[in-house]
Scaffold this active site. Structure first.
Site, PDB file in Angstrom:
ATOM      1  CG  HIS A 125      91.946   1.104  21.188  1.00 62.32           C
ATOM      2  ND1 HIS A 125      93.160   0.621  20.741  1.00 62.32           N
ATOM      3  CD2 HIS A 125      91.116   0.032  21.235  1.00 62.32           C
ATOM      4  CE1 HIS A 125      93.060  -0.686  20.522  1.00 62.32           C
ATOM      5  NE2 HIS A 125      91.830  -1.073  20.827  1.00 62.32           N
ATOM      6  CD  GLU A 126      87.539  -0.216  22.647  1.00 65.13           C
ATOM      7  OE1 GLU A 126      87.015  -0.862  21.717  1.00 65.13           O
ATOM      8  OE2 GLU A 126      88.430  -0.692  23.375  1.00 65.13           O
ATOM      9  CG  HIS A 129      88.346  -1.493  17.512  1.00 62.94           C
ATOM     10  ND1 HIS A 129      89.287  -2.201  16.803  1.00 62.94           N
ATOM     11  CD2 HIS A 129      88.703  -1.606  18.816  1.00 62.94           C
ATOM     12  CE1 HIS A 129      90.175  -2.718  17.644  1.00 62.94           C
ATOM     13  NE2 HIS A 129      89.848  -2.363  18.868  1.00 62.94           N
ATOM     14  CG  ASP A 135      92.632  -4.756  19.053  1.00 66.66           C
ATOM     15  OD1 ASP A 135      92.661  -3.562  19.390  1.00 66.66           O
ATOM     16  OD2 ASP A 135      91.782  -5.565  19.473  1.00 66.66           O
TER      17      ASP A 135
END
Ligand SMILES: [Zn+2]
Length: 189
Positions: A125-126, A129, A135
């Site tokens: 997930h990070e 980014h 998000d």
């Protein structure tokens, strides 16, 4: 066709580097020939040396992105080199500082891990980014960027089709967002 062209370009680059270095191992391969550049994945290096107990989860998150998209490839940085992405562990909430597309710092926050969130989903997930994704909360477990809103039981570390397409679009194709273009986004979770 796509894969064959990539392999040809990479092999040519390696051969050129080898020749330039006088037969000795070189630090980095030369840039691909112009005709192959549009198809070659953008290489981004990451440094997980500060990720402490999350190193394996970070490597897995990077591997998942490599399996999921063609336009970008995450590789561990060579010793002594500056990485595009630094991954650190701390006791806060997981977060990413995306300085520019493909460049930034990820914190593998223990606060979420202590609450039971999956470490591979967090790292994937990070990294998402850093690859330009915002998000998407609240959202289902099938969405990587729904983050913690999908709940502690969600362990899915894979981007969905839309998330993959967005990264492909940002890093590849005719209208690619240029890697290095300013973003300066801080995303907590
Ligand atoms: Zn997030």
């Amino acid at each position: 066709m796509h894969v064959r062209t990539l392999v040809r370009g990479f092999t040519a680059a390696l051969a050129a580097t080898f020749a330039l270095a006088g037969g000795q191992a070189a630090a980095a391969p030369a840039a691909p020939a112009t005709e192959d550049r549009a198809l070659a994945p953008r290489i981004l290096t990451y440094d997980a040396s500060g990720a402490a107990e999350f190193r394996a989860a970070v490597d897995r998150g990077a591997a998942i992105w490599n399996e999921s998209v063609d336009a970008v490839e995450l590789r561990p940085v060579a010793a002594g080199q500056r990485a595009n992405i630094r991954i650190l562990a701390d006791n806060g909430w997981p977060r990413a500082y995306t300085y520019s597309l493909g460049n930034g710092v990820v914190y593998m926050g223990r606060q979420a891990v202590d609450q039971g969130y999956n470490t591979v989903r967090i790292s994937s997930h990070e990294l998402g980014h850093i690859l330009g994704l915002p998000d998407r909360k609240p959202g289902p477990c099938s969405s990587l960027m729904s983050g913690s809103s999908a709940g502690v039981a969600c362990t899915n570390p894979y981007p969905n089709a839309a998330e993959k397409a967005e990264v492909e679009s940002d890093f590849g194709g005719a209208f690619a967002w240029p890697a290095g273009a300013p973003r300066n986004v801080m995303t907590v979770d």
